[in-house]
Enzyme design. Structure first.
Site, PDB file in Angstrom:
ATOM      1  N   SER A  11      15.819  46.135 -34.393  1.00 33.33           N
ATOM      2  CA  SER A  11      15.614  47.560 -34.111  1.00 33.33           C
ATOM      3  C   SER A  11      15.711  47.875 -32.623  1.00 33.33           C
ATOM      4  O   SER A  11      14.967  48.710 -32.112  1.00 33.33           O
ATOM      5  CB  SER A  11      14.250  48.012 -34.651  1.00 33.33           C
ATOM      6  OG  SER A  11      13.195  47.273 -34.039  1.00 33.33           O
ATOM      7  N   GLY A  12      16.638  47.209 -31.930  1.00 37.97           N
ATOM      8  CA  GLY A  12      16.920  47.550 -30.539  1.00 37.97           C
ATOM      9  C   GLY A  12      18.073  48.527 -30.467  1.00 37.97           C
ATOM     10  O   GLY A  12      18.466  49.148 -31.469  1.00 37.97           O
ATOM     11  N   LYS A  36      10.885  42.415 -37.378  1.00 35.95           N
ATOM     12  CA  LYS A  36       9.769  41.516 -37.658  1.00 35.95           C
ATOM     13  C   LYS A  36       8.458  41.923 -37.000  1.00 35.95           C
ATOM     14  O   LYS A  36       7.428  41.308 -37.253  1.00 35.95           O
ATOM     15  CB  LYS A  36      10.138  40.083 -37.273  1.00 35.95           C
ATOM     16  CG  LYS A  36      10.308  39.806 -35.792  1.00 35.95           C
ATOM     17  CD  LYS A  36      10.637  38.317 -35.611  1.00 35.95           C
ATOM     18  CE  LYS A  36      10.785  37.943 -34.167  1.00 35.95           C
ATOM     19  NZ  LYS A  36      11.062  36.516 -33.989  1.00 35.95           N
ATOM     20  N   ASN A  43      14.047  43.626 -27.273  1.00 35.98           N
ATOM     21  CA  ASN A  43      14.403  43.375 -25.872  1.00 35.98           C
ATOM     22  C   ASN A  43      14.791  44.673 -25.164  1.00 35.98           C
ATOM     23  O   ASN A  43      14.569  44.833 -23.970  1.00 35.98           O
ATOM     24  CB  ASN A  43      15.555  42.375 -25.790  1.00 35.98           C
ATOM     25  CG  ASN A  43      15.058  40.933 -25.851  1.00 35.98           C
ATOM     26  OD1 ASN A  43      13.886  40.679 -26.086  1.00 35.98           O
ATOM     27  ND2 ASN A  43      15.958  39.987 -25.660  1.00 35.98           N
ATOM     28  N   THR A  44      15.379  45.609 -25.924  1.00 37.48           N
ATOM     29  CA  THR A  44      15.763  46.903 -25.347  1.00 37.48           C
ATOM     30  C   THR A  44      14.584  47.563 -24.650  1.00 37.48           C
ATOM     31  O   THR A  44      14.701  48.083 -23.535  1.00 37.48           O
ATOM     32  CB  THR A  44      16.291  47.840 -26.458  1.00 37.48           C
ATOM     33  OG1 THR A  44      17.457  47.271 -27.036  1.00 37.48           O
ATOM     34  CG2 THR A  44      16.615  49.223 -25.904  1.00 37.48           C
ATOM     35  N   TYR A  46      12.172  46.491 -23.090  1.00 37.77           N
ATOM     36  CA  TYR A  46      11.725  45.908 -21.819  1.00 37.77           C
ATOM     37  C   TYR A  46      12.793  45.953 -20.723  1.00 37.77           C
ATOM     38  O   TYR A  46      12.580  45.426 -19.635  1.00 37.77           O
ATOM     39  CB  TYR A  46      11.256  44.462 -22.047  1.00 37.77           C
ATOM     40  CG  TYR A  46      10.039  44.411 -22.945  1.00 37.77           C
ATOM     41  CD1 TYR A  46       8.755  44.567 -22.422  1.00 37.77           C
ATOM     42  CD2 TYR A  46      10.177  44.270 -24.317  1.00 37.77           C
ATOM     43  CE1 TYR A  46       7.646  44.555 -23.254  1.00 37.77           C
ATOM     44  CE2 TYR A  46       9.072  44.260 -25.158  1.00 37.77           C
ATOM     45  CZ  TYR A  46       7.811  44.397 -24.610  1.00 37.77           C
ATOM     46  OH  TYR A  46       6.712  44.405 -25.435  1.00 37.77           O
ATOM     47  N   GLU A 115      22.696  47.189  -8.563  1.00 39.11           N
ATOM     48  CA  GLU A 115      22.064  45.894  -8.804  1.00 39.11           C
ATOM     49  C   GLU A 115      23.031  44.780  -8.423  1.00 39.11           C
ATOM     50  O   GLU A 115      24.197  45.026  -8.106  1.00 39.11           O
ATOM     51  CB  GLU A 115      21.635  45.783 -10.278  1.00 39.11           C
ATOM     52  CG  GLU A 115      20.593  46.836 -10.657  1.00 39.11           C
ATOM     53  CD  GLU A 115      20.156  46.762 -12.114  1.00 39.11           C
ATOM     54  OE1 GLU A 115      20.573  45.818 -12.809  1.00 39.11           O
ATOM     55  OE2 GLU A 115      19.405  47.635 -12.542  1.00 39.11           O
ATOM     56  N   ASP A 221      16.359  34.132 -33.788  1.00 39.75           N
ATOM     57  CA  ASP A 221      16.423  34.072 -35.256  1.00 39.75           C
ATOM     58  C   ASP A 221      17.832  34.307 -35.800  1.00 39.75           C
ATOM     59  O   ASP A 221      18.327  33.540 -36.633  1.00 39.75           O
ATOM     60  CB  ASP A 221      15.471  35.117 -35.860  1.00 39.75           C
ATOM     61  CG  ASP A 221      14.030  34.944 -35.385  1.00 39.75           C
ATOM     62  OD1 ASP A 221      13.637  33.797 -35.139  1.00 39.75           O
ATOM     63  OD2 ASP A 221      13.326  35.953 -35.263  1.00 39.75           O
ATOM     64  N   HIS A 242      16.774  35.166 -14.869  1.00 39.21           N
ATOM     65  CA  HIS A 242      16.597  36.278 -13.940  1.00 39.21           C
ATOM     66  C   HIS A 242      15.924  35.735 -12.691  1.00 39.21           C
ATOM     67  O   HIS A 242      14.943  34.995 -12.779  1.00 39.21           O
ATOM     68  CB  HIS A 242      15.735  37.379 -14.568  1.00 39.21           C
ATOM     69  CG  HIS A 242      15.861  38.692 -13.857  1.00 39.21           C
ATOM     70  ND1 HIS A 242      15.318  38.903 -12.609  1.00 39.21           N
ATOM     71  CD2 HIS A 242      16.478  39.845 -14.197  1.00 39.21           C
ATOM     72  CE1 HIS A 242      15.601  40.148 -12.222  1.00 39.21           C
ATOM     73  NE2 HIS A 242      16.302  40.734 -13.163  1.00 39.21           N
ATOM     74  N   ARG A 289      23.350  37.032 -10.462  1.00 33.58           N
ATOM     75  CA  ARG A 289      22.066  36.440 -10.821  1.00 33.58           C
ATOM     76  C   ARG A 289      22.073  34.911 -10.812  1.00 33.58           C
ATOM     77  O   ARG A 289      21.076  34.281 -10.441  1.00 33.58           O
ATOM     78  CB  ARG A 289      21.629  36.945 -12.205  1.00 33.58           C
ATOM     79  CG  ARG A 289      21.178  38.384 -12.162  1.00 33.58           C
ATOM     80  CD  ARG A 289      20.819  38.913 -13.522  1.00 33.58           C
ATOM     81  NE  ARG A 289      20.311  40.275 -13.414  1.00 33.58           N
ATOM     82  CZ  ARG A 289      20.010  41.037 -14.448  1.00 33.58           C
ATOM     83  NH1 ARG A 289      20.185  40.585 -15.678  1.00 33.58           N
ATOM     84  NH2 ARG A 289      19.544  42.255 -14.264  1.00 33.58           N
ATOM     85  N   HIS A 350      16.126  34.688 -19.093  1.00 34.39           N
ATOM     86  CA  HIS A 350      16.239  36.134 -19.229  1.00 34.39           C
ATOM     87  C   HIS A 350      17.244  36.591 -20.279  1.00 34.39           C
ATOM     88  O   HIS A 350      16.914  37.398 -21.137  1.00 34.39           O
ATOM     89  CB  HIS A 350      16.629  36.733 -17.877  1.00 34.39           C
ATOM     90  CG  HIS A 350      16.716  38.223 -17.854  1.00 34.39           C
ATOM     91  ND1 HIS A 350      15.646  39.030 -18.180  1.00 34.39           N
ATOM     92  CD2 HIS A 350      17.748  39.054 -17.548  1.00 34.39           C
ATOM     93  CE1 HIS A 350      16.010  40.308 -18.062  1.00 34.39           C
ATOM     94  NE2 HIS A 350      17.278  40.348 -17.697  1.00 34.39           N
ATOM     95  N   ARG A 385      26.156  37.252 -17.287  1.00 35.53           N
ATOM     96  CA  ARG A 385      26.175  38.707 -17.490  1.00 35.53           C
ATOM     97  C   ARG A 385      25.986  39.460 -16.179  1.00 35.53           C
ATOM     98  O   ARG A 385      25.109  39.146 -15.389  1.00 35.53           O
ATOM     99  CB  ARG A 385      25.060  39.106 -18.454  1.00 35.53           C
ATOM    100  CG  ARG A 385      24.922  40.611 -18.664  1.00 35.53           C
ATOM    101  CD  ARG A 385      23.825  40.915 -19.646  1.00 35.53           C
ATOM    102  NE  ARG A 385      22.520  40.568 -19.141  1.00 35.53           N
ATOM    103  CZ  ARG A 385      21.636  41.450 -18.646  1.00 35.53           C
ATOM    104  NH1 ARG A 385      21.948  42.732 -18.573  1.00 35.53           N
ATOM    105  NH2 ARG A 385      20.461  41.046 -18.231  1.00 35.53           N
TER     106      ARG A 385
END
Length: 523
Positions: A11-12, A36, A43-44, A46, A115, A221, A242, A289, A350, A385
């Site tokens: 559900s991100g 779950k 993760n979205t 955060y 960034e 998972d 990160h 990074r 990360h 990334r």
């Protein structure tokens, strides 16, 4: 058995935007989203820094964003995929705004941040909680959709494929997905949910290491159950660390200190205040990074210190408080005043750049199974990334996967004869673990091993030792799995063991250092 047209796992940003797209075009389709934990835990949620997208064509270009992405990925990216994501980005961003997502503006113009790895300011953001704002807007849209059912606290154990058909001979080149076996955590019952199309959008696997910026749900998972179903998984050696997570003496999820801080002028220092990034890269704090994380790791090894410092003392206080209110408050809660003290930071696991192999529509190597987001190797990230490209990936591939799913549902050429023969989950003879100490012990062992032997800097000897240790832990976990009633904790451990093996084996196969992968014996 529960039947759906589309089953979304996760559900991100990837799973929610995909579901919304299908719901809008096919209001009669039955869409089930399983997650779950709470519906907003992903993760979205955060993601602090923001979303990288070309919006200011007076100062930015698609080519510049493409070049930055390819450079960060050390040329291992799929150029066609990078071009597609960057050029489609503005359209998908506009849809995100149309769904009610708010981004910071000044005088009617988007405020753009910068960034590491970016050559220009192009990061759209909402303070330092961009991911949480995106999650809020998408969930609101989902909850207003009549044909989407959200099932929180439903844990996917395994995909349903021909593997589960009694007497069926498996052809690994022609596997189909029919849905999944899913544990309802409230009722403790395992459900069989079948679907014409299944989407895996389960995020990353940060908790394979002891320190990560990922939420506790990030246990790999989706990648693990796709690998067990013989789906193709690749580039697992490319795990991005990160550079700047807030140092803590307690292992687990570390608070992320956004890269946007360095984009706004924060400088890295040793514990005693000496600058060091100029020794490693001419871009200094704004290098990609992988370079910054290895530089910090090396400085900590040289000095023996447990952390380095991030110096924000010369930054504009008013701008800092406006843009980074949550980071400021978290530092104060930890007894650090960013305008008087160096913020203690360490690299932390990360973002996983590899995962389930997909094409440009998000289709995996398994029929009727799509995958989008951090759980995939889509070709966008290559070996490392570029900052803030992940939310963009979720939107663009979520759109493409939705378009292809709608096309397949319209054709309706699904052969589900095998479904009649697929059994319900069998728990006969299984017993409930009377304590979770073994599960916790094995998980801690695995995380310690991965952090010590398969971290930012690797070696041939460490990797070979890691593989032996992983096998020992895997055997112990399999023994538990064979007799114990399933729980999310046991299933997560099983998945983490699978993830560790994939990372180690694919690291051993590497013969050259690229991006986030670094083996000191290959220099």
């Amino acid at each position: 058995m529960i039947k759906a047209d589309v089953l979304v796992i996760g559900s991100g940003i990837s799973g929610l935007s995909y579901a919304i797209k299908i719901s809008e075009k096919m209001p009669e389709a039955k869409i089930i989203i399983v997650t779950k934990a709470d519906e907003d835990e992903s993760n979205t949620k955060y993601a602090q820094g923001g979303l990288a997208v070309v919006t200011d064509l007076d100062h930015d270009t698609f080519q510049s964003h493409i070049d930055d992405t390819m450079r960060a990925g050390d040329g291992e990216n799929n150029l066609a995929v990078v071009k597609m994501v960057v050029e489609e980005g503005p359209k998908r961003f506009k849809e995100l705004v149309d769904w009610g997502t708010r981004f910071d503006e000044k005088d009617g113009e988007l405020m753009l941040g910068r960034e590491g790895g970016h050559t220009i300011n192009r990061i759209v953001h909402h303070k330092d909680i961009t991911g949480a704002e995106i999650e809020r807007a998408l969930l609101e849209t989902v909850n207003n959709s009549q044909n989407i059912e959200m099932l929180p606290y439903h844990y996917v154990i395994d995909l349903i494929t021909q593997h589960h058909v009694p007497g069926k001979e498996l052809n690994e080149d022609n596997i189909s997905c029919y849905g999944a076996y899913i544990l309802d955590e409230k009722s403790k019952k395992i459900k069989k949910i079948t679907a014409k199309i299944t989407l895996v959008a389960t995020g990353g696997a940060g908790h394979v290491y002891k320190n990560t910026t990922n939420p506790i749900i990030a246990t790999g998972d989706g990648i693990a159950f796709v690998a067990r179903a013989k789906g193709k998984v690749s580039n697992m050696q490319y795990y991005q660390f990160h550079p700047t997570a807030l140092y803590s003496k307690i292992d687990g999820m570390l608070f992320l200190i956004s890269e946007a801080l360095r984009g706004d002028g924060a400088k890295l220092r040793t514990k005693n205040g000496e600058p060091f990034m100029a020794k490693y890269d001419e871009r200094e704090e704004l290098a990609s990074r992988d370079i910054v994380a290895r530089a910090i790791d090396n400085e900590m090894k040289i000095t023996g210190d447990e952390f380095v410092g991030l110096d924000c003392r010369k930054m504009n206080k008013e701008k800092f408080l406006e843009h980074f209110p949550n980071i400021y408050q978290k530092c104060l809660d930890e007894g650090v005043d960013p305008f008087k003290d160096l913020i203690p930071v360490v690299p932390a696991c990360h973002y996983l750049c590899g995962g389930i192999e997909t094409d440009m529509d998000g289709q995996s190597s398994i029929q009727n199974l799509f995958a989008v987001g951090e759980c995939t190797n889509s070709g966008l990230h290559g070996a490392n990334r570029l900052a803030s490209n992940s939310l963009l990936e979720g939107l663009v591939f979520g759109h493409n996967a939705a378009v292809k799913t709608i096309e397949l549902l319209d054709k309706n050429q699904f052969n589900f004869e095998d479904l009649k023969a697929i059994p319900e989950w069998n728990e006969e003879g299984m017993k409930l673990l009377d304590e979770m100490v073994l599960v916790s012990y094995l998980r801690k062992q695995l995380q310690e091993m991965m952090s010590d032997l398969v971290s930012i800097v690797r070696s041939n000897e460490r990797l070979e030792m890691a593989l032996k240790k992983q096998k020992e832990i895997s055997d112990a976990v399999q023994e538990l799995y064979n007799y114990a009633l399933l729980s999310p904790k046991l299933s997560e451990l099983r998945n983490l063991v699978n993830i560790a093996e994939l990372i180690i084996v694919q690291s051993i196969a590497m013969k050259v250092n690229k991006g986030a992968f670094y083996n000191k014996d290959l220099v």
